[in-house]
Design an enzyme around this catalytic site. Structure first.
Site, short mmCIF file in Angstrom:
data_model
loop_
_atom_site.label_atom_id
_atom_site.label_comp_id
_atom_site.label_asym_id
_atom_site.label_seq_id
_atom_site.Cartn_x
_atom_site.Cartn_y
_atom_site.Cartn_z
N LYS A 50 -8.09 -3.33 -4.51
CA LYS A 50 -7.35 -3.68 -4.38
C LYS A 50 -7.03 -5.33 -4.23
CE LYS A 50 -5.46 -0.34 -2.15
NZ LYS A 50 -4.24 0.48 -0.84
N ASN B 273 -9.19 -0.60 6.15
CA ASN B 273 -9.83 -1.36 4.48
C ASN B 273 -8.15 -2.46 3.48
OD1 ASN B 273 -11.49 0.67 5.01
ND2 ASN B 273 -10.00 2.33 4.79
N ASP C 295 -1.05 0.14 5.95
CA ASP C 295 -1.18 0.37 7.56
C ASP C 295 -3.14 0.78 7.91
OD1 ASP C 295 -3.11 3.49 6.90
OD2 ASP C 295 -1.60 2.75 5.32
N ASP D 240 0.67 -1.92 -0.13
CA ASP D 240 0.06 -0.12 -0.32
C ASP D 240 0.75 1.07 0.00
OD1 ASP D 240 -2.62 1.65 0.47
OD2 ASP D 240 -1.16 1.89 2.68
N THR E 222 -2.39 1.11 -4.65
CA THR E 222 -3.21 1.86 -3.56
C THR E 222 -4.43 2.09 -4.88
OG1 THR E 222 -2.19 4.20 -4.14
CG2 THR E 222 -1.59 3.56 -5.50
N ALA E 223 -4.61 2.88 -4.25
CA ALA E 223 -5.93 4.61 -4.56
C ALA E 223 -6.06 5.40 -5.61
CB ALA E 223 -7.01 4.79 -4.00
N ASP F 4 -0.13 5.25 0.75
CA ASP F 4 -0.50 6.18 1.37
C ASP F 4 -0.42 5.52 3.01
OD1 ASP F 4 -0.57 7.80 -0.68
OD2 ASP F 4 -3.10 7.95 -0.32
#
Length: 325
Positions: free
Chosen positions: A230, A256, A253, A78, A185-186, A80
């Site tokens: 994801k 979600n 982290d 991930d 990542t989004a 962020d």
């Protein structure tokens, strides 16, 4: 522009749009993947096998990991608050504002969203939805090549010094073992790809914005690469690359990302939010936390960085955070 229904507060299972988003991300990632090259950023002075940070591990003996030469294994990170402090989309927005892509009131909105993200330490669906709706409306009508070129500059200006050295060292350990390493990542796939390349990673799975003849339409392919999407992206990429997910690792982290973490045989909670920490402990996943000492303060207090609007947003975020405790 009409709202696109980015996220909902409730946990969702994979939908057709999640699968579409995941498959689009996997296809884009394979097209843009690359080996480590001369542009690779240095991981720092930390030992890649034992990066600094607080670690919690299950009380059981574990074999050496990652396994050198295991080419059916890969690592998924991930972005962020796992690889980078703060949200990539916010930093990208700051760079676009500097280049007069949008007005100051929209920067205030970005600043508030980043203040919340840092102070609350979690991904809030409403704020993420607002940020991504804003980003889509801003890039609509612009050339993909133009945004890619600007993204390179923005990485140097706002992102390069926000990479967590400890997480970067973990990624390097996988690369040194001969494994591929992907960001998941989004954030827009173009932004994520730039970050991955600058860090010397294999590539990135990110949200795919529709473009026609190289111009953004303001629409998405599927939905944002978040939560179940994801996991669908990782599953699709693993199938295309011939990977064994039981031998792969994933790092995040956020709770979600439990769907993604649950796919692999080696899940890691990095700088975990409270829900992920509880889940990781219950399932005996490994945990690492780099938010100690000076770095914890850096995450907790948003830097103004010349953005006057941020001060008001920070105060409001602190007040709201205290009320919700």
């Amino acid at each position: 522009m009409a709202a696109l229904g980015w996220l909902t507060p409730r946990r969702r299972s994979a939908t057709a749009r999640s699968v579409l988003a995941g498959e689009a991300a996997a296809e884009a990632a394979r097209k843009s993947s690359h080996p480590a090259g001369p542009e690779t950023e240095q991981a720092g002075t930390e030992d890649a096998a034992h990066p600094a940070g607080t670690e919690e591990a299950p009380d059981r003996a574990a074999p050496a990991f990652p396994v050198v030469g295991d080419d059916r294994a890969a690592a998924f990170f991930d972005l962020d608050n796992t690889v980078m402090q703060g949200a990539a989309l916010f930093h990208f927005g700051r760079g676009l504002y500097k280049r007069k892509f949008f007005e100051r009131r929209e920067l205030t909105r970005f600043a508030w969203q980043q203040a919340w993200f840092r102070l609350a330490g979690v991904e809030d669906p409403e704020h993420m939805q607002d940020a991504r709706d804003s980003a889509l409306s801003i890039v609509k009508g612009h050339l993909v090549s133009e945004l890619m070129s600007i993204g390179e500059e923005i990485y140097d200006e706002y992102m390069a010094d926000r990479i967590w050295p400890g997480t970067r060292a973990l990624a390097q350990a996988h690369l040194d073992a001969g494994q591929k390493v992907w960001l998941v990542t989004a954030a827009p796939v173009e932004t994520a790809t730039i970050i991955a390349r600058r860090l010397g990673l294999t590539g990135a799975l990110g949200t795919v914005a529709e473009s026609v003849d190289g111009v953004y339409t303001g629409r998405l392919v599927g939905e944002p690469l978040h939560g179940p999407a994801k996991a669908e992206a990782v599953r699709a990429l693993a199938a295309a690359e011939g990977l064994d997910l039981d031998r792969c690792a994933a790092y995040s982290d956020s709770h979600n990302d439990i769907p993604m973490l649950s796919l692999v045989g080696h899940p890691y909670a990095i700088n975990p939010d409270a829900k992920l920490r509880r889940h990781a402990r219950a399932h005996e996943w490994r945990l690492r936390d780099y938010r100690t000492g000076r770095k914890a303060a850096k995450v907790g207090i948003p830097a103004a960085a010349g953005v006057g609007a941020l001060a008001g947003g920070t105060a409001a975020a602190v007040a709201l955070h205290r009320r919700r405790r």
